[in-house]
Design an enzyme around this catalytic site. Structure first.
Site, PDB file in Angstrom:
ATOM      1  N   SER A  29     -13.319 -55.257  21.146  1.00  0.00           N
ATOM      2  CA  SER A  29     -12.821 -54.270  20.173  1.00  0.00           C
ATOM      3  C   SER A  29     -13.886 -53.234  19.835  1.00  0.00           C
ATOM      4  O   SER A  29     -13.646 -52.334  19.032  1.00  0.00           O
ATOM      5  CB  SER A  29     -12.358 -54.979  18.886  1.00  0.00           C
ATOM      6  OG  SER A  29     -13.422 -55.748  18.350  1.00  0.00           O
ATOM      7  N   ASN A 116     -15.396 -63.320  10.318  1.00  0.00           N
ATOM      8  CA  ASN A 116     -14.103 -63.370   9.631  1.00  0.00           C
ATOM      9  C   ASN A 116     -14.164 -62.728   8.247  1.00  0.00           C
ATOM     10  O   ASN A 116     -13.241 -62.014   7.842  1.00  0.00           O
ATOM     11  CB  ASN A 116     -13.625 -64.818   9.505  1.00  0.00           C
ATOM     12  CG  ASN A 116     -13.419 -65.475  10.859  1.00  0.00           C
ATOM     13  OD1 ASN A 116     -13.572 -64.815  11.892  1.00  0.00           O
ATOM     14  ND2 ASN A 116     -13.084 -66.749  10.869  1.00  0.00           N
ATOM     15  N   THR A 161      22.896 -28.914  -0.415  1.00  0.00           N
ATOM     16  CA  THR A 161      23.078 -30.338  -0.136  1.00  0.00           C
ATOM     17  C   THR A 161      23.649 -30.377   1.270  1.00  0.00           C
ATOM     18  O   THR A 161      24.378 -29.452   1.671  1.00  0.00           O
ATOM     19  CB  THR A 161      24.043 -31.029  -1.129  1.00  0.00           C
ATOM     20  OG1 THR A 161      25.338 -30.464  -0.960  1.00  0.00           O
ATOM     21  CG2 THR A 161      23.613 -30.837  -2.585  1.00  0.00           C
ATOM     22  N   HIS A 162      23.307 -31.400   2.023  1.00  0.00           N
ATOM     23  CA  HIS A 162      23.698 -31.476   3.450  1.00  0.00           C
ATOM     24  C   HIS A 162      23.240 -30.214   4.195  1.00  0.00           C
ATOM     25  O   HIS A 162      23.891 -29.807   5.161  1.00  0.00           O
ATOM     26  CB  HIS A 162      25.216 -31.651   3.614  1.00  0.00           C
ATOM     27  CG  HIS A 162      25.792 -32.743   2.766  1.00  0.00           C
ATOM     28  ND1 HIS A 162      25.995 -34.018   3.235  1.00  0.00           N
ATOM     29  CD2 HIS A 162      26.170 -32.742   1.462  1.00  0.00           C
ATOM     30  CE1 HIS A 162      26.494 -34.777   2.251  1.00  0.00           C
ATOM     31  NE2 HIS A 162      26.599 -34.027   1.164  1.00  0.00           N
ATOM     32  N   ASN A 291       6.429 -19.684  17.083  1.00  0.00           N
ATOM     33  CA  ASN A 291       7.039 -20.988  16.836  1.00  0.00           C
ATOM     34  C   ASN A 291       6.329 -21.740  15.709  1.00  0.00           C
ATOM     35  O   ASN A 291       5.133 -21.572  15.499  1.00  0.00           O
ATOM     36  CB  ASN A 291       6.995 -21.820  18.128  1.00  0.00           C
ATOM     37  CG  ASN A 291       7.930 -21.272  19.185  1.00  0.00           C
ATOM     38  OD1 ASN A 291       8.976 -20.707  18.868  1.00  0.00           O
ATOM     39  ND2 ASN A 291       7.539 -21.410  20.441  1.00  0.00           N
ATOM     40  N   GLU A 296       6.318 -28.473  12.685  1.00  0.00           N
ATOM     41  CA  GLU A 296       7.070 -29.445  13.495  1.00  0.00           C
ATOM     42  C   GLU A 296       6.240 -30.697  13.754  1.00  0.00           C
ATOM     43  O   GLU A 296       6.744 -31.820  13.696  1.00  0.00           O
ATOM     44  CB  GLU A 296       7.498 -28.812  14.824  1.00  0.00           C
ATOM     45  CG  GLU A 296       8.629 -27.808  14.650  1.00  0.00           C
ATOM     46  CD  GLU A 296       8.970 -27.054  15.928  1.00  0.00           C
ATOM     47  OE1 GLU A 296      10.124 -26.659  16.084  1.00  0.00           O
ATOM     48  OE2 GLU A 296       8.079 -26.856  16.778  1.00  0.00           O
ATOM     49  N   TYR A 323      -8.200 -67.244   9.738  1.00  0.00           N
ATOM     50  CA  TYR A 323      -8.399 -66.157  10.699  1.00  0.00           C
ATOM     51  C   TYR A 323      -7.799 -66.523  12.053  1.00  0.00           C
ATOM     52  O   TYR A 323      -7.910 -67.663  12.512  1.00  0.00           O
ATOM     53  CB  TYR A 323      -9.903 -65.853  10.875  1.00  0.00           C
ATOM     54  CG  TYR A 323     -10.111 -64.730  11.872  1.00  0.00           C
ATOM     55  CD1 TYR A 323     -10.006 -63.404  11.476  1.00  0.00           C
ATOM     56  CD2 TYR A 323     -10.327 -65.007  13.226  1.00  0.00           C
ATOM     57  CE1 TYR A 323     -10.135 -62.375  12.399  1.00  0.00           C
ATOM     58  CE2 TYR A 323     -10.461 -63.988  14.152  1.00  0.00           C
ATOM     59  CZ  TYR A 323     -10.355 -62.671  13.730  1.00  0.00           C
ATOM     60  OH  TYR A 323     -10.476 -61.658  14.638  1.00  0.00           O
ATOM     61  N   GLN A 328      -7.313 -59.006  14.840  1.00  0.00           N
ATOM     62  CA  GLN A 328      -8.102 -57.879  15.365  1.00  0.00           C
ATOM     63  C   GLN A 328      -7.209 -56.652  15.596  1.00  0.00           C
ATOM     64  O   GLN A 328      -7.695 -55.521  15.633  1.00  0.00           O
ATOM     65  CB  GLN A 328      -8.775 -58.311  16.664  1.00  0.00           C
ATOM     66  CG  GLN A 328      -9.639 -57.263  17.310  1.00  0.00           C
ATOM     67  CD  GLN A 328     -10.535 -57.866  18.390  1.00  0.00           C
ATOM     68  OE1 GLN A 328     -11.454 -58.617  18.081  1.00  0.00           O
ATOM     69  NE2 GLN A 328     -10.246 -57.574  19.639  1.00  0.00           N
ATOM     70  N   LYS A 331      -6.649 -53.112  12.975  1.00  0.00           N
ATOM     71  CA  LYS A 331      -7.449 -51.915  12.677  1.00  0.00           C
ATOM     72  C   LYS A 331      -6.897 -50.610  13.258  1.00  0.00           C
ATOM     73  O   LYS A 331      -6.911 -49.574  12.585  1.00  0.00           O
ATOM     74  CB  LYS A 331      -8.898 -52.133  13.151  1.00  0.00           C
ATOM     75  CG  LYS A 331      -9.698 -52.990  12.169  1.00  0.00           C
ATOM     76  CD  LYS A 331     -11.026 -53.413  12.704  1.00  0.00           C
ATOM     77  CE  LYS A 331     -10.897 -54.584  13.654  1.00  0.00           C
ATOM     78  NZ  LYS A 331     -10.327 -55.806  13.037  1.00  0.00           N
TER      79      LYS A 331
END
Ligand code: ARG
Length: 465
Positions: A29, A116, A161-162, A291, A296, A323, A328, A331
């Site tokens: 890791s 741990n 609304t909608h 754009n 977006e 543990y 692991q 994270k």
């Protein structure tokens, strides 16, 4: 960089061969948990002091260890300490660095601690710092929305609304409807930080140690509010990470909704707003294009934050206490969610601060007579007509007008009288619709200013963890 050729220095005593390359690759890791290096050094220093307090290190030994830890930390930060393929994780890499400098003294560092308890100590410290950064970015985005809302407190626009025209509101009111949820995100984050400020260091692998270390003092040294109450819980608990991901997912969802509104409003078919060029992008093929990629992406990024919550939640459910190496996997979703939220909050603050609104286009859109139908029905209610009947009568009037290709604006005084509202024509007006709603929490300019003041006070007054 080479694969491990001998059993692991930290745990290989009862082993006679190194891990298979595939097993090592699966277990490694270091390439992502290296982000915990500075927290690991801080935790190491606090642990060295605990060992010294308990009489296991002389003050000279402790000072030498602390110095070596700091040097390795700095060397990782400036890139001069290179992770090796054989380094399983950041904790072992740092211990390797310290031991390479100090030999036998370096080998004393890990007494009474385990990866741990160390890994969750590091992660909590990292997340608390990330939480503070996100907190600051949220305050900035809220500040930008409040400033724009004050600027456009009385600018009238069609509320929807909608996504269809419903009733007039003000732009300020709509913008603050995006700010309020972010204040709740802020308070969720503050409450999360308070709970997360618990030090696990001293829990060891699961059962503390026989070395007489003082976890409370270690917790104080690391700036935590308290130390663990149960060592097994301390090494097993990941609900602080789950909760962070849930809060982050909710917050990213709020930002996504704000981004969706900006994308829609800046659509040329509405033309209610225009993103600044600095927050727009062109097309590689179509020269005319501007754009809304920034908003977006801010809308789309919420998906991976929500996925992080799902990923950690499914990782945890069903694991027995204690543990497990599965943990692991906690994270990367956390790092990704924090990184994503920071990126998105920062970009959206700029987009909101610089977007050019077109209040005159929004106001012109308020000509749509349907926006006033509810007010007409309520005008009938004020004369004593039951609301259901008022709704039906108004609907029937609209239906009849459509079939005659006329609008409410074409009604004669006699027709208004027949409908039951003598001054009907005065209702077909945006200013009228807003001024008829002066109440608190409503869309009026005064309410917008009151809300803006309340948000500013709330943000300034919240607790800091
Ligand atoms: N790198 C591990 C993690 O992130 C910590 C190592 C604990 N390993 C162990 N086998 N007990 O969770």
């Amino acid at each position: 960089m080479t694969e491990p050729e001998v059993p692991n220095a930290a745990w290989g005593g009862r082993f006679s061969k190194p891990p298979a390359p595939a097993a090592h690759a699966l277990g490694r890791s270091a390439h992502f948990d290296v982000r915990l290096a500075s927290q690991d050094v801080d935790a190491g220093v606090a642990h060295v002091r605990a060992l010294q307090d308990a009489g296991h290190l002389t003050s000279g030994e402790a000072a030498t260890l602390e110095e070596a830890l700091a040097e390795v930390g700095n060397a990782i930060a400036d890139g001069s300490f290179v992770l090796e393929a054989a380094d399983e994780d950041v904790h072992m890499a740092i211990e390797r660095g310290v031991t390479a400098k100090l030999g036998d003294l370096g080998a004393k560092l890990h007494a009474g601690r385990s990866r741990n308890d160390l890994v969750v100590t590091d992660l909590r410290l990292w997340m608390l710092a990330a939480g503070r950064r996100i907190d600051g970015l949220l305050v900035a985005l809220i500040g930008a929305l409040v400033a724009r809302a004050r600027e456009h407190a009385g600018a009238i626009m069609p509320g929807t609304t909608h996504a269809r025209f419903a009733q007039p509101v003000t732009l300020g009111h709509h913008l603050l409807a995006h700010a309020w949820p972010l204040t709740r995100d802020l308070s969720r984050l503050d409450e999360w930080a308070e709970r997360t400020s618990t030090s696990p260091l001293g829990a060891g692998a699961l059962a503390t140690s026989t070395l007489g270390l003082d976890p409370d003092m270690t917790g104080v040294r690391l700036g935590f509010r308290r130390a663990f109450a149960n060592s097994i819980d301390a090494v097993s608990d990941r609900d602080f990470a789950q909760e962070f991901l849930a809060d982050a997912a909710i917050c990213a969802g709020h930002v996504s909704r704000l981004a969706a509104d900006l994308a829609r409003w800046t659509d040329e078919s509405l033309g209610w707003a225009e993103l600044d060029e600095a927050y727009s992008t062109g097309s590689s093929m179509m020269p005319q294009k501007r754009n809304p990629d920034t908003v977006e992406l801010a809308r789309g990024k919420a998906s991976r934050v929500a996925a992080g919550f799902v990923s950690l939640t499914s990782l945890l459910q069903g694991l027995p206490l204690g543990y497990h190496r599965d943990l692991q996997e906690d994270k990367e979703p956390v790092f990704d969610a924090a990184d994503t939220l920071e990126l998105v909050l920062h970009a959206m603050t700029g987009a909101v601060a610089t977007v050019r609104f077109h209040p005159e286009v929004m106001l012109a859109a308020c000509d749509a007579e349907g926006l006033y139908a509810t007010d007409l029905a309520e005008a009938l209610v004020k004369t004593g007509v039951p609301f259901r009947e008022a709704h039906r009568r108004t609907g029937e009037l609209l239906k009849a007008l459509v079939s005659e290709s006329r609008t409410l604006r074409d009604l004669s005084a006699e027709e208004w009288t027949a409908f039951g509202v003598l001054d009907g024509a005065t209702y077909l007006n945006a200013e009228h619709a807003i001024s008829a709603r002066p109440g608190s929490g409503g869309p009026s300019a005064e309410s917008v200013r009151t809300q803006a003041d309340a948000i500013t006070r709330l943000v300034a007054a919240r607790p800091r963890v």
